[in-house]
Design a protein around this motif. Structure first.
Motif, short mmCIF file in Angstrom:
data_model
loop_
_atom_site.label_atom_id
_atom_site.label_comp_id
_atom_site.label_asym_id
_atom_site.label_seq_id
_atom_site.Cartn_x
_atom_site.Cartn_y
_atom_site.Cartn_z
N ILE A 130 0.64 -1.26 0.06
CA ILE A 130 0.21 -0.04 0.06
C ILE A 130 0.73 1.38 0.00
CG2 ILE A 130 -1.59 1.49 1.39
CD1 ILE A 130 -2.70 -1.49 2.38
N LEU A 131 1.96 1.07 0.99
CA LEU A 131 2.64 2.44 0.86
C LEU A 131 3.56 2.66 -0.45
CD1 LEU A 131 3.79 4.52 3.14
CD2 LEU A 131 5.74 3.06 3.77
N HIS A 132 4.14 1.58 -1.10
CA HIS A 132 4.52 1.82 -2.35
C HIS A 132 3.60 2.24 -3.26
CE1 HIS A 132 8.18 -1.22 -1.23
NE2 HIS A 132 8.38 0.07 -0.67
N LYS A 133 2.43 1.81 -3.32
CA LYS A 133 1.40 2.26 -4.54
C LYS A 133 1.14 3.75 -4.22
CE LYS A 133 -1.07 -1.91 -5.15
NZ LYS A 133 -2.34 -2.74 -4.92
N ALA A 134 1.20 4.41 -2.84
CA ALA A 134 1.11 5.87 -2.81
C ALA A 134 2.38 6.54 -3.32
CB ALA A 134 0.92 6.02 -1.29
N GLY A 135 3.45 5.74 -3.21
CA GLY A 135 4.75 6.39 -3.81
C GLY A 135 4.99 7.84 -3.26
N SER A 181 -16.47 2.83 2.59
CA SER A 181 -15.15 1.60 2.35
C SER A 181 -14.32 1.81 3.37
CB SER A 181 -14.46 1.83 0.98
OG SER A 181 -13.70 2.73 1.20
N GLY A 182 -14.15 2.80 4.32
CA GLY A 182 -13.36 2.88 5.54
C GLY A 182 -11.86 3.03 5.07
N ARG A 183 -11.82 3.60 3.68
CA ARG A 183 -10.29 3.71 3.45
C ARG A 183 -9.57 4.82 3.86
NH1 ARG A 183 -9.52 5.72 -2.84
NH2 ARG A 183 -10.61 7.76 -2.86
N VAL A 184 -8.21 4.73 4.02
CA VAL A 184 -7.74 6.03 4.17
C VAL A 184 -6.42 6.07 3.22
CG1 VAL A 184 -6.09 7.16 5.66
CG2 VAL A 184 -8.01 6.11 6.76
N ILE A 185 -6.48 6.93 2.49
CA ILE A 185 -5.59 6.94 1.34
C ILE A 185 -4.01 6.83 1.53
CG2 ILE A 185 -4.89 8.16 -0.89
CD1 ILE A 185 -7.65 9.39 -0.99
N GLY A 186 -3.26 5.63 1.20
CA GLY A 186 -2.01 5.44 1.11
C GLY A 186 -1.70 5.00 2.55
#
Length: 572
Positions: free
Chosen positions: A148-153, A469-474
């Motif tokens: 997830i962290l790498h996708k945020a880059g 969805s409960g997401r927190v981006i990155g």
């Protein structure tokens, strides 16, 4: 960047470093709360004296002194000391979802792991085996967190990029010789995250604009400079590019530098089929070489046989086909919003009182405004029936006191693992509206999560499914659920789906919005504000709604009050 944001970030770093170095939990929480309070404080802290600083919630004598030290010297001595004790990579480890400060320090002390890259290698090599608290399930979670962290880059949240872009555009527009200035690129398309910021300007004095650009306070490094393009980097690492184009080419440049690569390929293909050539310099007749359109975007699209396409749709996800068919939606705008239906006060985890939040909402021109503080199942907020009823009485007293704005009393309920919510029906019946959200057990299996969300929608008092969805981006991925089943349940029960405008949420995502829209669901665009400066976040929710192709009528808080209250009362 405001001094509030700078100091808030430093206090957050201070809290992280305290946690990593083993400080007591209460002390860490003090600095975490202070960081949130300072970052969300409405007034500019740079203009406050000691008494003013100590008037900020959660800021006591010691923290006020550190803030004054930073404002006077540009540094906090104790923070600098802590930085020498903890390698920078160890703090970055805490950005890996599910990895807290204490475990990050264990990894450093026991295995010498001082970076995200070193952690990934250690997992691959099996070097975490036998380390207390790091079983196979933890390793699996860490591996997923690193992905997830790498996708945020190096991409930054929409809100952070917008703050920089707004500042740059304002400064360049005010510079001598600037005729027009605007941001373009993925920021103008309101994407969730932004890799860099593209700013366009028109002027016959390009060198002067470039010089003014490189002197901006936010510039940390000048990457490259020229007569028509200059690139800089901010202290936070965000690249900003300024391009200066001739006034007559403004429309073509704005169209070219706004659209996604796929959208621009499609528009160039259309141009080719018409014997034309499209570039950032204009639309040209291939045979004669004559420029036939470039002054405005509308001109460029019109000569391609298309209506003007809103920037937020320029992703090649059907907008070209809709434009050709004359079926582009009339997208919702921020001006369409009549109110905000999900906000918090200092009764729970907000930073401002009811009166301050209501006054700020009225100043934004809202017709109605809902206060929805947390319910008791979120134990850390210490909500009680008595507190909520006392707030309700105060809301009723203040209703209409702010320019006639209608105050609604609501709550944000917690959806438990089985889909139940905090209060029984007789208590829920007293609220004007109930938002229900998932705040825990994010790892539930797909079938269980689906049943959980559907059951919450079936509660007749739940009118809005908050940040669904409960997401927190990155930081945290969306929960796993059969979203089509959830969306169908929302349509069947008359439950609106929220687009939470907080820049690190933007939840529902635009992709989910489009899927839900196909089920005939209604939506609410809410700020989820926890402080006065959060109320303008609605612009980001509107951007996400536009990317999801929503019209105003599909958003319940664009409706007149009587229609909204009718919706909120239905079947409850």
């Amino acid at each position: 960047m405001r001094a509030n944001d700078e100091v808030g970030a430093l206090l957050e770093e201070y809290a992280d470093l305290l946690a990593i170095t083993g400080a007591e939990d209460f002390k860490v929480r003090v600095y975490e709360k202070a960081a949130r309070s300072v970052g969300g404080y409405a007034a500019d802290i740079a203009r406050l004296d000691d008494a003013g600083l100590r008037g900020i919630p959660n800021v006591g004598r010691s923290i006020a002194a550190k803030i004054e030290e930073y404002l006077a010297t540009g540094a906090i001595h104790r923070l600098e000391e802590l930085r020498t004790e903890v390698p920078a990579g160890v703090r970055r480890l805490t950005l890996v979802p599910t990895l807290g400060p204490k475990k990050a320090m264990v990894l450093y002390q026991e295995r010498g792991i001082d970076s995200v890259e070193a952690l990934a290698a250690a997992i691959d090599e099996g070097r975490l085996h036998g380390l207390h608290g790091f079983g196979s399930r933890t390793e699996e979670n860490l591996r997923h967190g690193i992905e997830i962290l790498h996708k945020a880059g190096q991409r930054v949240p929409l809100g952070a990029a917008m703050e920089v872009a707004d500042a740059v555009v304002a400064e360049i527009a005010a510079a001598g010789g600037c005729e027009r200035c605007a941001f373009a690129g993925s920021l103008r398309r309101m994407k969730d995250t932004v890799g860099d910021v593209d700013v366009l300007a028109t002027s016959d004095r390009a060198p002067a604009l470039m010089a003014a650009f490189t002197r901006l306070p936010l510039v940390d490094q000048v990457i490259a400079t020229g007569d028509t393009k200059t690139s800089v980097r901010t202290a936070a690492g965000l690249q900003v590019d300024l391009r200066v184009v001739p006034p007559e080419d403004w429309g073509a440049a704005l169209q070219y530098f706004t659209g996604s690569r796929a959208h621009n390929i499609r528009t160039r293909e259309i141009a080719v089929h018409r014997g034309l050539k499209l570039s950032e310099y204009g639309l040209f007749d291939v045979e004669s070489g004559a420029k036939i359109a470039s002054l405005t975007e509308e001109d460029v699209y019109a000569r391609l046989g298309l209506p003007w396409i809103p920037p937020t749709l320029r992703e090649d996800t059907g907008e070209i086909e809709a434009a050709l068919a004359g079926t582009l939606p009339d997208l919702v705008t921020e001006a369409d919003l009549r109110g905000d239906l999900h906000t918090h006060t200092d009764l729970t985890d907000g930073l401002a009182g009811l009166e301050e939040m209501a006054a700020a909402a009225a100043a934004r021109g809202h017709d109605y405004y809902a206060v929805t503080d947390h319910a008791p199942a979120l134990a850390m907020q210490r909500m009680t029936d008595e507190k909520m009823l006392a707030q309700r009485a105060r809301v009723r007293e203040l209703d209409g006191a702010y320019g006639g704005m209608r105050l609604l009393h609501g709550t944000e309920l917690n959806i438990d693992p089985d889909g139940g919510v905090d209060w029984p029906p007789d208590f829920l019946a007293g609220f004007d509206l109930c938002v229900a959200s998932v705040h825990s057990h994010f790892e539930q299996p797909r079938e269980e999560m689906t049943r959980r969300l559907v059951r919450a929608c079936e509660n007749p008092y739940v009118k809005i499914l908050g940040h669904p969805s409960g997401r927190v981006i990155g930081q945290r991925p969306p929960v796993e659920a059969d979203w089509d089943e959830v969306f169908a349940a929302c349509a069947r029960t008359g439950t609106a789906l929220e687009i939470d405008s907080f820049p690190d949420r933007l939840d529902l995502s635009a992709e989910h919005v489009r899927r839900a829209r196909n089920h005939g669901v209604r939506f609410a665009i809410d700020s989820d504000a926890h402080a006065v400066p959060h109320l303008p976040y609605l612009r980001y929710g509107v951007g996400t709604a536009q990317r999801g192709w929503l019209t105003a009528d599909e958003v319940i808080n664009t409706w007149p009050l009587d229609r909204l209250t009718g919706f909120l009362k239905a079947d409850s």
